[in-house]
Design a protein around this motif. Structure first.
Motif, PDB file in Angstrom:
ATOM      1  N   SER A  74      13.796  -0.029  -4.246  1.00 27.70           N
ATOM      2  CA  SER A  74      13.713  -0.191  -2.795  1.00 27.70           C
ATOM      3  C   SER A  74      12.271  -0.367  -2.319  1.00 27.70           C
ATOM      4  CB  SER A  74      14.348   1.019  -2.088  1.00 27.70           C
ATOM      5  OG  SER A  74      13.683   2.223  -2.425  1.00 27.70           O
ATOM      6  N   GLY A  75      11.378  -0.738  -3.217  1.00 26.14           N
ATOM      7  CA  GLY A  75       9.970  -0.834  -2.868  1.00 26.14           C
ATOM      8  C   GLY A  75       9.525  -2.187  -2.355  1.00 26.14           C
ATOM      9  N   GLY A  76      10.382  -3.211  -2.445  1.00 25.15           N
ATOM     10  CA  GLY A  76       9.997  -4.543  -1.998  1.00 25.15           C
ATOM     11  C   GLY A  76       9.103  -5.275  -2.969  1.00 25.15           C
ATOM     12  N   THR A  77       9.088  -4.840  -4.250  1.00 27.77           N
ATOM     13  CA  THR A  77       8.294  -5.534  -5.262  1.00 27.77           C
ATOM     14  C   THR A  77       9.078  -6.726  -5.817  1.00 27.77           C
ATOM     15  OG1 THR A  77       9.121  -3.910  -6.862  1.00 27.77           O
ATOM     16  CG2 THR A  77       6.945  -3.522  -5.933  1.00 27.77           C
ATOM     17  N   TYR A  78       8.416  -7.514  -6.617  1.00 26.57           N
ATOM     18  CA  TYR A  78       8.988  -8.744  -7.188  1.00 26.57           C
ATOM     19  C   TYR A  78      10.347  -8.484  -7.817  1.00 26.57           C
ATOM     20  CZ  TYR A  78       9.607 -12.510 -10.594  1.00 26.57           C
ATOM     21  OH  TYR A  78      10.120 -13.531 -11.354  1.00 26.57           O
ATOM     22  N   SER A  79      11.342  -9.321  -7.487  1.00 24.17           N
ATOM     23  CA  SER A  79      12.704  -9.087  -7.975  1.00 24.17           C
ATOM     24  C   SER A  79      13.287 -10.270  -8.727  1.00 24.17           C
ATOM     25  CB  SER A  79      13.635  -8.744  -6.801  1.00 24.17           C
ATOM     26  OG  SER A  79      13.680  -9.819  -5.880  1.00 24.17           O
ATOM     27  N   GLU A  86       0.800  -1.228   0.000  1.00 27.44           N
ATOM     28  CA  GLU A  86       0.000   0.000   0.000  1.00 27.44           C
ATOM     29  C   GLU A  86       0.833   1.278   0.000  1.00 27.44           C
ATOM     30  OE1 GLU A  86      -2.567  -3.304   1.518  1.00 27.44           O
ATOM     31  OE2 GLU A  86      -0.489  -2.649   1.845  1.00 27.44           O
ATOM     32  N   ARG A  87       1.986   1.294   0.661  1.00 28.07           N
ATOM     33  CA  ARG A  87       2.718   2.561   0.765  1.00 28.07           C
ATOM     34  C   ARG A  87       3.978   2.626  -0.112  1.00 28.07           C
ATOM     35  NH1 ARG A  87       7.007   3.363   4.152  1.00 28.07           N
ATOM     36  NH2 ARG A  87       7.746   1.631   5.441  1.00 28.07           N
ATOM     37  N   VAL A  88       4.116   1.747  -1.072  1.00 26.74           N
ATOM     38  CA  VAL A  88       5.211   1.833  -2.045  1.00 26.74           C
ATOM     39  C   VAL A  88       5.023   3.099  -2.887  1.00 26.74           C
ATOM     40  CG1 VAL A  88       6.334   0.724  -4.010  1.00 26.74           C
ATOM     41  CG2 VAL A  88       5.434  -0.678  -2.139  1.00 26.74           C
ATOM     42  N   THR A  89       6.102   3.869  -3.060  1.00 26.84           N
ATOM     43  CA  THR A  89       6.019   5.136  -3.787  1.00 26.84           C
ATOM     44  C   THR A  89       6.786   5.097  -5.103  1.00 26.84           C
ATOM     45  OG1 THR A  89       8.005   6.074  -2.772  1.00 26.84           O
ATOM     46  CG2 THR A  89       5.916   6.349  -1.578  1.00 26.84           C
ATOM     47  N   VAL A  90       6.610   6.140  -5.878  1.00 27.58           N
ATOM     48  CA  VAL A  90       7.360   6.303  -7.130  1.00 27.58           C
ATOM     49  C   VAL A  90       8.862   6.308  -6.850  1.00 27.58           C
ATOM     50  CG1 VAL A  90       7.865   7.943  -8.993  1.00 27.58           C
ATOM     51  CG2 VAL A  90       5.490   7.484  -8.329  1.00 27.58           C
ATOM     52  N   ARG A  91       9.279   6.989  -5.804  1.00 28.19           N
ATOM     53  CA  ARG A  91      10.699   7.034  -5.445  1.00 28.19           C
ATOM     54  C   ARG A  91      11.228   5.620  -5.158  1.00 28.19           C
ATOM     55  NH1 ARG A  91      13.501  11.212  -2.919  1.00 28.19           N
ATOM     56  NH2 ARG A  91      11.522  12.221  -2.487  1.00 28.19           N
ATOM     57  N   HIS A  92      10.447   4.821  -4.459  1.00 25.56           N
ATOM     58  CA  HIS A  92      10.861   3.445  -4.182  1.00 25.56           C
ATOM     59  C   HIS A  92      11.081   2.665  -5.472  1.00 25.56           C
ATOM     60  CE1 HIS A  92       8.723   3.803  -0.046  1.00 25.56           C
ATOM     61  NE2 HIS A  92      10.027   3.950   0.128  1.00 25.56           N
TER      62      HIS A  92
END
Length: 397
Positions: free
Chosen positions: A128-133, A117-123
């Protein structure tokens, strides 16, 4: 006028006129020739410029059997493509259409679930957003879906958060920049697709006539993706070479699906060397460029490379991601694709196994390098470090 400078840049100059040492440049070409002969990769095209003046270029090897490397070859840029997507995002921030701290859930319907919910454009810009890698496309997709932006965003949106946003850096080839590309589409007042946005707002205005996201499979100047025949390589050849058909003229892959020539990549790099402007077109404000070109990940290492550092005996190194879709050199002795001798403010972008551009502001040097023959993992970073140091050694004050 900026546009007049661009046209003169690509006419080139002799090394002396550009402030470059010809013997040192010969050593750069010699190194590339040796690597091609040894099978580390098949071919390379590159140029070196100072103050916007191209003082040297070379084309070595065969991009495919019987086809010598040429200046107008069109390469799949892989992750270097992120620099184009990042520039479009920062342009949108300048225009007030989104913000660096805008939550992605407010831009991409369906994304803000399972902890994201709180992942941002900067992330997203800094991985650094913790999305699928993962390296392949997100499940349940396959490489056949690599160019389908909508499918990739839908798959990523359904996955859980991997770590608390901002606490780690883990480079991801798919999720972050797919979401950024879709965000640009969703906020576009003209309702354009991602490929068209890139053409209208970046490639066309900068005179990058041989650059696009996606390219016809039968385009005669297209350089086929291949894998270098190196000892100990474990990369799946079929996976990478499938990009020769998957990345067609309809593919939209904001993280790695752009095609371009050495000269067009130079045009883009020159716009950033000029703090955001080239060919009479301002890609982003000077204020935005100055802010974006800094290290935005502090001392955090890039966890994506943990396995490769261990396997190759390389000390872990800081990520040093900018907001420009790439890296900044920073200070300290550590692995960097931009060379040990680059000044701390040197910035640029890298495409896995094949491509790089860098700008060293202190030396006013631009180096663009495209190669054929995927070299696995951090071996590519080591190769880029070697050629970058040789290019930097050619600077004459």
């Amino acid at each position: 006028m900026v546009g007049e400078a661009v046209s003169s840049e690509l006419r080139g100059a002799d090394p002396d006129a550009a402030g470059l040492d010809e013997q040192a440049l010969g050593r750069l070409s010699g190194k590339v020739s040796e690597d091609v002969k040894s099978g580390r990769y098949r071919a390379a095209s590159f140029l070196v410029a100072r103050g916007g003046m191209v003082g040297y270029r070379d084309h070595i090897g065969e991009v495919s059997p019987g086809r010598p490397a040429r200046q107008d070859d069109i390469y799949l840029l892989m992750s270097l493509s992120k620099a184009f997507t990042a520039a479009l995002v920062l342009r949108a921030v300048d225009e007030g259409r989104l913000g660096l701290d805008t939550r992605v859930a407010d831009l991409v319907p369906g994304f803000g679930v399972r902890g994201k919910e709180r992942v941002t454009v900067r992330h997203l810009l800094t991985h650094s957003g913790g999305t699928y890698s993962g390296f392949p496309p997100p499940p349940p997709l396959s490489m056949a879906d690599a160019g389908d932006l909508g499918k990739n965003v839908q798959a990523v949106s359904g996955l859980p958060l991997a770590f608390t946003p901002g606490t780690q850096v883990v480079y991801n080839p798919w999720a972050s920049y797919a979401l950024l590309g879709q965000s640009l589409v969703n906020i576009d007042p003209r309702h354009r697709g991602f490929r068209q946005i890139a053409q209208d707002e970046l490639f066309g205005p900068l005179g990058m006539d041989d650059t696009a996201f996606g390219l016809a499979v039968d385009e005669p100047r297209r350089v086929p993706v291949s894998v270098a025949d190196t000892d100990g390589a474990v990369v799946q050849r079929a996976v990478f070479e499938s990009l020769n058909t998957v990345m067609d003229d309809k593919a939209e892959h904001p993280a790695g699906g752009a095609f371009s020539t050495v000269d067009d990549v130079f045009r883009f790099a020159e716009a950033l060397r000029r703090r955001g402007a080239g060919a009479g077109h301002r890609v982003m404000s000077q204020a935005m460029f100055d802010y974006a070109a800094r290290n935005h990940t502090g001392d955090l290492r890039n966890g994506f490379w943990d396995f490769d550092c261990e396997a190759r005996g390389i000390e872990p190194f800081p990520a040093k991601f900018t907001l420009l879709g790439g890296y900044v050199r920073g200070s300290g002795h550590h692995l960097t694709p931009f060379g040990h001798t680059a000044s701390p403010r040197t910035f640029g972008a890298v495409g896995g196994g094949s491509t790089m551009w860098l700008v060293d502001p202190e030396r006013d040097l631009t180096f663009v390098y495209c190669s054929a023959g995927f070299l696995e993992g951090l071996d590519h970073f080591v190769r880029l470090r070697e050629v970058a140091d040789l290019a930097l050694a050619a600077c004459v004050d």
